[in-house]
Design a protein around this motif. Structure first.
Motif, PDB file in Angstrom:
ATOM      1  N   LYS A 296       0.822  -1.215   0.000  1.00  0.00           N
ATOM      2  CA  LYS A 296       0.000   0.000   0.000  1.00  0.00           C
ATOM      3  C   LYS A 296       0.853   1.260   0.000  1.00  0.00           C
ATOM      4  CE  LYS A 296      -2.500  -1.514   3.510  1.00  0.00           C
ATOM      5  NZ  LYS A 296      -3.514  -1.573   4.605  1.00  0.00           N
ATOM      6  N   GLN A 297       1.992   1.193   0.638  1.00  0.00           N
ATOM      7  CA  GLN A 297       2.837   2.379   0.743  1.00  0.00           C
ATOM      8  C   GLN A 297       3.697   2.608  -0.497  1.00  0.00           C
ATOM      9  OE1 GLN A 297       5.425   2.380   4.164  1.00  0.00           O
ATOM     10  NE2 GLN A 297       6.344   4.363   3.660  1.00  0.00           N
ATOM     11  N   THR A 349      -6.304 -12.502   4.256  1.00  0.00           N
ATOM     12  CA  THR A 349      -5.864 -11.320   4.987  1.00  0.00           C
ATOM     13  C   THR A 349      -5.174 -10.337   4.046  1.00  0.00           C
ATOM     14  OG1 THR A 349      -5.599 -12.570   7.050  1.00  0.00           O
ATOM     15  CG2 THR A 349      -4.393 -10.490   6.857  1.00  0.00           C
ATOM     16  N   LEU A 350      -4.297 -10.859   3.191  1.00  0.00           N
ATOM     17  CA  LEU A 350      -3.614 -10.008   2.214  1.00  0.00           C
ATOM     18  C   LEU A 350      -4.623  -9.366   1.270  1.00  0.00           C
ATOM     19  CD1 LEU A 350      -0.971  -9.001   0.891  1.00  0.00           C
ATOM     20  CD2 LEU A 350      -0.958 -11.121  -0.452  1.00  0.00           C
ATOM     21  N   SER A 351      -5.582 -10.155   0.806  1.00  0.00           N
ATOM     22  CA  SER A 351      -6.592  -9.647  -0.124  1.00  0.00           C
ATOM     23  C   SER A 351      -7.433  -8.544   0.509  1.00  0.00           C
ATOM     24  CB  SER A 351      -7.489 -10.795  -0.598  1.00  0.00           C
ATOM     25  OG  SER A 351      -8.536 -10.325  -1.405  1.00  0.00           O
ATOM     26  N   LYS A 352      -7.889  -8.752   1.731  1.00  0.00           N
ATOM     27  CA  LYS A 352      -8.732  -7.761   2.406  1.00  0.00           C
ATOM     28  C   LYS A 352      -7.993  -6.457   2.655  1.00  0.00           C
ATOM     29  CE  LYS A 352     -11.669 -11.163   4.747  1.00  0.00           C
ATOM     30  NZ  LYS A 352     -12.039 -11.771   6.046  1.00  0.00           N
ATOM     31  N   GLU A 353      -6.702  -6.569   2.951  1.00  0.00           N
ATOM     32  CA  GLU A 353      -5.911  -5.367   3.203  1.00  0.00           C
ATOM     33  C   GLU A 353      -5.739  -4.520   1.939  1.00  0.00           C
ATOM     34  OE1 GLU A 353      -4.367  -4.130   6.052  1.00  0.00           O
ATOM     35  OE2 GLU A 353      -5.564  -5.570   7.167  1.00  0.00           O
ATOM     36  N   LEU A 354      -5.797  -5.160   0.764  1.00  0.00           N
ATOM     37  CA  LEU A 354      -5.517  -4.446  -0.482  1.00  0.00           C
ATOM     38  C   LEU A 354      -6.757  -4.078  -1.278  1.00  0.00           C
ATOM     39  CD1 LEU A 354      -2.409  -6.433  -1.818  1.00  0.00           C
ATOM     40  CD2 LEU A 354      -2.454  -4.350  -0.444  1.00  0.00           C
ATOM     41  N   GLY A 356     -10.016  -2.497  -2.627  1.00  0.00           N
ATOM     42  CA  GLY A 356     -10.594  -1.167  -2.431  1.00  0.00           C
ATOM     43  C   GLY A 356      -9.565  -0.069  -2.362  1.00  0.00           C
ATOM     44  N   ARG A 357      -8.288  -0.447  -2.393  1.00  0.00           N
ATOM     45  CA  ARG A 357      -7.208   0.549  -2.334  1.00  0.00           C
ATOM     46  C   ARG A 357      -6.778   0.932  -3.750  1.00  0.00           C
ATOM     47  NH1 ARG A 357      -6.068   2.171   3.107  1.00  0.00           N
ATOM     48  NH2 ARG A 357      -6.751   0.438   4.427  1.00  0.00           N
ATOM     49  N   THR A 358      -6.089   2.046  -3.855  1.00  0.00           N
ATOM     50  CA  THR A 358      -5.566   2.467  -5.167  1.00  0.00           C
ATOM     51  C   THR A 358      -4.231   1.765  -5.413  1.00  0.00           C
ATOM     52  OG1 THR A 358      -4.525   4.363  -4.088  1.00  0.00           O
ATOM     53  CG2 THR A 358      -6.697   4.718  -5.124  1.00  0.00           C
ATOM     54  N   VAL A 359      -4.312   0.453  -5.476  1.00  0.00           N
ATOM     55  CA  VAL A 359      -3.130  -0.381  -5.670  1.00  0.00           C
ATOM     56  C   VAL A 359      -3.394  -1.322  -6.836  1.00  0.00           C
ATOM     57  CG1 VAL A 359      -1.683  -2.183  -4.670  1.00  0.00           C
ATOM     58  CG2 VAL A 359      -2.436  -0.276  -3.252  1.00  0.00           C
ATOM     59  N   ASN A 360      -2.511  -1.339  -7.792  1.00  0.00           N
ATOM     60  CA  ASN A 360      -2.640  -2.241  -8.929  1.00  0.00           C
ATOM     61  C   ASN A 360      -1.506  -3.264  -8.981  1.00  0.00           C
ATOM     62  OD1 ASN A 360      -5.020  -1.158  -9.885  1.00  0.00           O
ATOM     63  ND2 ASN A 360      -3.989   0.332 -11.210  1.00  0.00           N
ATOM     64  N   PRO A 383       0.668 -25.321  -9.865  1.00  0.00           N
ATOM     65  CA  PRO A 383       0.086 -24.099  -9.301  1.00  0.00           C
ATOM     66  C   PRO A 383      -1.174 -24.415  -8.506  1.00  0.00           C
ATOM     67  CG  PRO A 383      -0.357 -24.229 -11.658  1.00  0.00           C
ATOM     68  CD  PRO A 383       0.605 -25.330 -11.337  1.00  0.00           C
ATOM     69  N   VAL A 384      -1.496 -23.543  -7.569  1.00  0.00           N
ATOM     70  CA  VAL A 384      -2.690 -23.728  -6.747  1.00  0.00           C
ATOM     71  C   VAL A 384      -3.724 -22.673  -7.124  1.00  0.00           C
ATOM     72  CG1 VAL A 384      -1.401 -24.728  -4.829  1.00  0.00           C
ATOM     73  CG2 VAL A 384      -1.758 -22.264  -4.900  1.00  0.00           C
ATOM     74  N   GLU A 385      -4.961 -23.020  -6.918  1.00  0.00           N
ATOM     75  CA  GLU A 385      -6.047 -22.070  -7.198  1.00  0.00           C
ATOM     76  C   GLU A 385      -6.319 -21.256  -5.945  1.00  0.00           C
ATOM     77  OE1 GLU A 385     -10.603 -21.973  -9.027  1.00  0.00           O
ATOM     78  OE2 GLU A 385      -9.682 -23.882  -8.432  1.00  0.00           O
ATOM     79  N   ILE A 386      -6.243 -19.950  -6.074  1.00  0.00           N
ATOM     80  CA  ILE A 386      -6.456 -19.045  -4.942  1.00  0.00           C
ATOM     81  C   ILE A 386      -7.641 -18.141  -5.271  1.00  0.00           C
ATOM     82  CG2 ILE A 386      -5.429 -17.283  -3.458  1.00  0.00           C
ATOM     83  CD1 ILE A 386      -2.688 -18.416  -4.208  1.00  0.00           C
ATOM     84  N   LYS A 387      -8.725 -18.321  -4.575  1.00  0.00           N
ATOM     85  CA  LYS A 387      -9.941 -17.543  -4.826  1.00  0.00           C
ATOM     86  C   LYS A 387     -10.073 -16.448  -3.776  1.00  0.00           C
ATOM     87  CE  LYS A 387     -12.464 -21.371  -7.020  1.00  0.00           C
ATOM     88  NZ  LYS A 387     -13.673 -22.222  -6.976  1.00  0.00           N
ATOM     89  N   GLN A 388      -9.697 -15.252  -4.152  1.00  0.00           N
ATOM     90  CA  GLN A 388      -9.812 -14.093  -3.276  1.00  0.00           C
ATOM     91  C   GLN A 388     -10.336 -12.924  -4.100  1.00  0.00           C
ATOM     92  OE1 GLN A 388      -9.434 -14.241  -0.071  1.00  0.00           O
ATOM     93  NE2 GLN A 388      -8.443 -16.255   0.085  1.00  0.00           N
ATOM     94  N   ASN A 389     -10.867 -11.921  -3.418  1.00  0.00           N
ATOM     95  CA  ASN A 389     -11.392 -10.752  -4.125  1.00  0.00           C
ATOM     96  C   ASN A 389     -10.284  -9.981  -4.842  1.00  0.00           C
ATOM     97  OD1 ASN A 389     -14.016 -11.302  -3.296  1.00  0.00           O
ATOM     98  ND2 ASN A 389     -13.842 -10.055  -1.446  1.00  0.00           N
ATOM     99  N   TYR A 390      -9.119  -9.906  -4.197  1.00  0.00           N
ATOM    100  CA  TYR A 390      -7.967  -9.298  -4.865  1.00  0.00           C
ATOM    101  C   TYR A 390      -7.267 -10.414  -5.625  1.00  0.00           C
ATOM    102  CZ  TYR A 390      -4.103  -6.076  -5.710  1.00  0.00           C
ATOM    103  OH  TYR A 390      -3.182  -5.253  -6.315  1.00  0.00           O
ATOM    104  N   PRO A 391      -7.086 -10.284  -6.939  1.00  0.00           N
ATOM    105  CA  PRO A 391      -6.556 -11.396  -7.734  1.00  0.00           C
ATOM    106  C   PRO A 391      -5.136 -11.786  -7.349  1.00  0.00           C
ATOM    107  CG  PRO A 391      -6.643  -9.371  -9.034  1.00  0.00           C
ATOM    108  CD  PRO A 391      -7.376  -9.091  -7.754  1.00  0.00           C
TER     109      PRO A 391
END
Length: 540
Positions: A296-297, A349-354, A356-360, A383-391
């Motif tokens: 984020k920083q 946890t990583l996905s939730k923290e990122l 909605g932020r202005t992070v690409n 590879p593993v399948e990771i289903k989170q809101n942040y890709p």
């Protein structure tokens, strides 16, 4: 051929000792041991940058303000090199395993033979071309099919694979029994002990410095007076034959106007040094949140996360935690948590923290064969399948990725630790520079064009030999990440930048900045002049 182990031991006993582990070379700010379990002990709290490569930069220069304007296209370099999905595996018959190992050795020898023929046909051979003269002795006039056990008092060249002999007394391989294994296609797969006593008489001579490990493919010079052993006088490694093979075209991303920032972190993300069962917390997200705060920083273009998220060495810790009666973060008891749930909890946890932020920032996850409770504890790892809101995109372990034209090699398996357990060298402590040993281990991977050249494999790894082709490097990477529990570093190894970020639980991550080139004509293959890098503390 039956090998006389006692005879081989007599030749090799006490000739070698594992080379002394020394500190870093290129970019060292602090001095600590490669294998020191607590390499952060003498770093002050005020220090953020532990070491750097290239130009030292201020912290603000690492902040990317234009991440929305630059998108780095990340894709596999070759669809054939990476694993796309999981595969079936099971115990294999001995001859099937042997065939896989022989195929690898045969392929390397065929490639060397092809190089010799190409240069010969192009009339690129001169009397002063030492390498080509050696290859001439190996391949010309059917000399190469000569048996390793053929008696000869004349020094000749032999091509094969280093292995350690079996010691019947200890019931294991003994590094004092050094042997050369020939290939099955030309020399019937014979195994002959190596007598290194003559070679070691010149060990203080730079030309006679050497590093050996089981699985290493080498050319040796020597004689075989009685057909039972080869008296070695010279070793020749593959880098004298194979040149780095970088992509010929300048990476498109280097012709832009902005630098590209890559951050690399290696798990596990929960410390397992705390042996007090009442204080164990497997849902601790301190390190994952700290990584999210960094993203984020600083807005890096790419975040590379290497597994394991939870190491299989934490199984006892998990069991102790599951017996606790205190409720966890979501009002459930530890006994209700599975390893899959813990994995997804950290990623969530990583996905939730990122989100909605202005992070690409693009997040890439490379799984580990040492992931706790995983059904895929096999190497190479799918590879593993990771289903989170942040890709979060996952690729296989290992993988060669194309990041805007920049070729990046990635491997989550700790090959450096494994090789360090088996390497032997005649280089004395006085002749070992800072960081030379780790740099040497990295160079073995590039010389063999293989992510895991160690054979037989380390006892802590399950290698599926039917998938061995996925360990090869069809192209030389510009940048290679080799995360390890050993001391973190950033090296220039044969014009490839090799990075070990250290462990997140040791409070270290790596960040790499790739600067654009002024002109495409500057590109000659390597991009070492474009790269700046730092190993930094994650938590202040």
């Amino acid at each position: 051929m039956e090998i006389e182990d006692d005879e081989a031991t007599e030749f090799n006993q006490s000739l070698f000792k594992s080379s002394s582990i020394k500190p870093i070379e290129d970019a060292l700010l602090l001095d600590f041991d490669d294998s020191d379990d607590d390499y952060m002990f003498n770093i002050t709290k005020a220090t953020k940058v532990i070491l750097y490569y290239g130009n030292s930069q201020s912290d603000s220069e690492w902040m990317n303000q234009n991440v929305n304007n630059t998108h780095v296209n990340v894709r596999p370099y070759s669809s054939g090199q990476i694993l796309k999905e999981s595969y079936k595996y099971m115990p294999r018959k001995i001859f099937e395993t042997t065939d896989s190992l022989n195929d690898y050795l045969n392929d390397v020898i065929d490639e060397i033979n092809s190089i010799y023929k190409q240069r010969t046909e192009a009339n690129h051979v001169t009397e002063n071309d030492t390498v080509m003269n050696i290859l001439h002795d190996l391949f010309d006039d059917e000399a190469f099919i000569k048996q390793l056990t053929l008696k000869t008092s004349v020094e000749t060249y032999y091509l094969g694979r280093i292995r350690y002999g079996y010691d019947s007394k200890s019931g294991s391989n003994n590094r004092n029994i050094i042997q050369l294994e020939s290939n099955t296609r030309y020399s019937n797969g014979e195994v002959v002990p190596l007598d290194l006593s003559l070679y070691n008489k010149n060990k203080n001579d730079d030309e006679h410095h050497m590093s050996l490990f089981p699985g290493q493919i080498v050319i040796v010079k020597g004689d075989n007076p009685n057909g039972k052993f080869i008296r070695v006088t010279e070793f020749m490694e593959l880098d004298r034959i194979f040149s780095p093979k970088f992509i010929p075209k300048c990476p498109s991303i280097l012709s832009g106007y902005e630098s590209i920032n890559i951050v690399c972190a290696r798990g596990p993300f929960v410390s397992y040094k705390n042996k007090n069962s009442t204080e164990i917390n497997m849902t601790d997200t301190t390190y994952m949140k700290a990584l999210a705060n960094y993203v984020k920083q600083y807005n890096p273009h790419i975040l590379l996360i290497f597994g394991p998220i939870y190491d299989e060495a934490q199984s006892e810790q998990l069991m102790q935690w599951s017996l606790q009666e205190n409720k966890t973060v979501d009002d459930t008891f530890p006994c209700q948590w599975t390893t899959d749930r813990l994995f997804n909890f950290q990623m969530g946890t990583l996905s939730k923290e990122l989100e909605g932020r202005t992070v690409n920032t693009q997040i890439i996850f490379i799984p580990s064969a040492n992931e706790l409770g995983s059904e895929l504890n096999i190497f190479p790892t799918a590879p593993v399948e990771i289903k989170q809101n942040y890709p979060i995109q996952s690729y296989s372990n290992p993988a060669i990725l194309d990041m805007g034209g920049i070729i990046v090699g990635t491997i989550a398996t700790d090959i450096l630790l494994h090789m360090s357990r088996y390497e032997i060298s005649n280089i004395s402590n006085e002749n070992v520079g800072k960081g030379d040993r780790l740099k040497r281990l990295c160079s073995h991977m590039l010389k063999h064009k293989c992510f895991y050249p160690l054979l037989p494999i380390d006892v802590n790894l399950n290698l599926e030999l039917s998938q061995f082709d996925h360990l090869n490097m069809p192209i030389t990477p510009h940048l290679m990440f080799t995360p390890s529990v050993l001391r973190p570093f950033i090296y220039n190894v044969n014009d490839t930048i090799v990075v070990n970020p250290g462990l997140v639980t040791k409070n270290t991550i790596a960040r790499i900045k790739i600067e654009p080139m002024k002109s495409r004509s500057e590109y000659t293959g390597s991009i070492v002049s474009c790269i700046n890098g730092e190993i930094i503390k994650l938590l202040s």
